[in-house]
Design an enzyme around this catalytic site. Sequence first.
Site: not given
Ligand code: S3P
Length: 429
Positions: A170, A23, A28, A347, A168, A95, A316, A123
């Site tokens: 993200q 995913k 990306r 969670r 993170s 997210g 995850d 969130r």
């Molecule tokens: C992700 C980063 C993680 C992960 C999410 C996917 C990503 O989140 O838990 O399912 O694709 O960069 P965080 O950046 O909030 O840790």
Amino acid sequence: MSTENIIGNQAPIQGELTPPGDKSISHRSVMIGSLAKGTTLVRGFLDCEDTNSTLCAMKLLGVPIEALGTNVEIKGSGLMGLSKPYDVIDAGNSGTTARLLMGLLSAQDFLSEITGDKYLRARPMRRVVDPLRLMGAKITGSEDGNRLPITINGGELRGISYEPPVASAQVKSAVLLAGLYAEGVTEVKERKATRDHTERMLSYFGANVQTDGNTIRIEKQDDFNSAELLVPADISSAAFFMVAALINPGSEVLIKNVGINPLRSGVIDILKQMGGDIEITNYSDEGCEPLADILVRSSGLKAVQIKGDMIPKAIDELPVIAVAACFAEGETAIREAGELRVKETDRIKAVTTELRKLGASIDEFDDGMVKKGTGVLRSAKCSGWGDHRIAMALAVAATRAEGETEIDGSECVSVSYPGFFQDLRHLRK
Ligand code: S3P
């Protein structure tokens, strides 16, 4: 609300499976492919609700994209090739879509708005908004930009050196994507390393990104060319079958073509430490991500302590690791994992509540949980909390619970793995 009923009749998990595409990498591939000049071809793309949110967003930003199942063709026109969306961008439950796009849209010469479903709107977004504002981004939204919907008045950015307070990928990725456009150098210094798919993919496309330990640097870029990408199978999806095979006696499952990026494969390390019989075979490292086959056989498990640097590498997978812990001898602790409280749902609360219904002995802490492995679960009526990974972790627990377990709201698995229940049924003999 659909309900999935699983009969825990101690059926072994046997056979072969290639889980759907990763995913994080699929998101990306579409975003970075949209910024490249030329046609990017993606194979093995994950066709699910979350990645569909990213596809729709990039189309709304004017990028011609054709998606046919797991094959996607993206006609990028370069870094300056996006155009003002005629509608609000809906990131749905995703997210990754919302947060990475914030980085990208902060640098565009137009106004855009991002929203999401009720889970995503709850969130925290300041973790991304704060560094982007330091770069000069003009972002507004409720709770001073902490909640979607968020409006971005894109424009010129400057490079920053940033140490995110939370681990993170993200946040890191949003800053790096903004850094493609920012004057000077943009630097992210991570306290704990997180998944590096953005850095790997950007440099695979020819962008100049440098990694030095836990510091990642990017300079304002000229256009880079399109590429061909192969998305490996998602280790986060593979994890459900790994645990199902370990806890169900007589199981042997070969999970093929799985992405085993070292910053994602914490689940393999943890389950091996617990005594899991797991073999990695058929390793290859040709594209921008390493992949391999994973052979898992049922095993007697023992408790482990999970914390520190291991948490982002298995973030995850912690709900399904908690299920494995129910069948491990001793007390398994998952600590320093407070981030679990701000995922698709809380969670820690969801796992504690639902596994207790199944008879698990589990203590809840602010930053995690401690579980006594009793080796027995009983059937119950459970809820998936509207969270795909909670619903799938409960389904795995249900395969070893005595009697018939109901999981309410199980349709949410389509957020990341629409065929999950079919695949599980197929492997249960
Ligand atoms: C992700 C980063 C993680 C992960 C999410 C996917 C990503 O989140 O838990 O399912 O694709 O960069 P965080 O950046 O909030 O840790």
